[in-house]
Write a protein that holds these residues in place. Sequence first.
Motif, PDB file in Angstrom:
ATOM      1  N   LYS A 113       0.779  -1.236   0.000  1.00 22.60           N
ATOM      2  CA  LYS A 113       0.000   0.000   0.000  1.00 22.60           C
ATOM      3  C   LYS A 113       0.815   1.293   0.000  1.00 22.60           C
ATOM      4  N   LYS A 157       5.090  -0.178  -5.161  1.00 26.27           N
ATOM      5  CA  LYS A 157       4.113  -1.089  -4.580  1.00 26.27           C
ATOM      6  C   LYS A 157       4.242  -2.481  -5.186  1.00 26.27           C
ATOM      7  N   LEU A 176      -6.602  -2.876  -0.065  1.00 27.04           N
ATOM      8  CA  LEU A 176      -5.368  -2.257  -0.529  1.00 27.04           C
ATOM      9  C   LEU A 176      -5.330  -1.979  -2.021  1.00 27.04           C
TER      10      LEU A 176
END
Length: 138
Positions: free
Chosen positions: A93, A98, A137
Motif C-alpha cells: 500500500k 508497490k 489495498l
Amino acid sequence: MSRRKAREMAVQALFQLDFNSGVTSEEALNSVLNEREDTNETTRLYAKSLVEGTQKNLEAIDEYISELSREWKIDRMAGVDRNIARMAIYEMKYSQEKLQPGVAINEAVELAKTFGTEDSSRFINGILGSIVKNKELL
C-alpha cells in the motif's frame, strides 16, 4: 541486491522496535546490519526503506490488521507474525514501488516459515489474503 535478504533484516529490526521502546529505527537496523557484513549497500538501503516506511505508517497498518483479525487483538498476535504482516502491508500500500499482492503475500509467507512458528505462514496468508479479498489495498 537481494530483496528477500533485505526483508529478513527489516523484519528482525521491526521485531526489535516492537519490543524495545527505547530503541530507534536506526539503532535496530544497525544492530541487524552489523551481523551481516556481507550485505551490499543496495540491500541495506532497501531494508532501511522497509523499516522506516513500515514505522511511518504503523498506525494505519495496524488498523488494517485489527479490522481483519477480529478474533485476535494486534497486541496478542505473535510479534514475528505481526511485524511480517505490517511490512507486507507497507509494501502493498505505501511503498513507492508497490508490490503486487501475490508477490507480497508470497514473500511474507516465506518470511513466516523462516522466522515464525509452525502456524505463522497460514496466519500471515489468511490475514493478507483477507485484505486483498476485501480490496482494502487495491
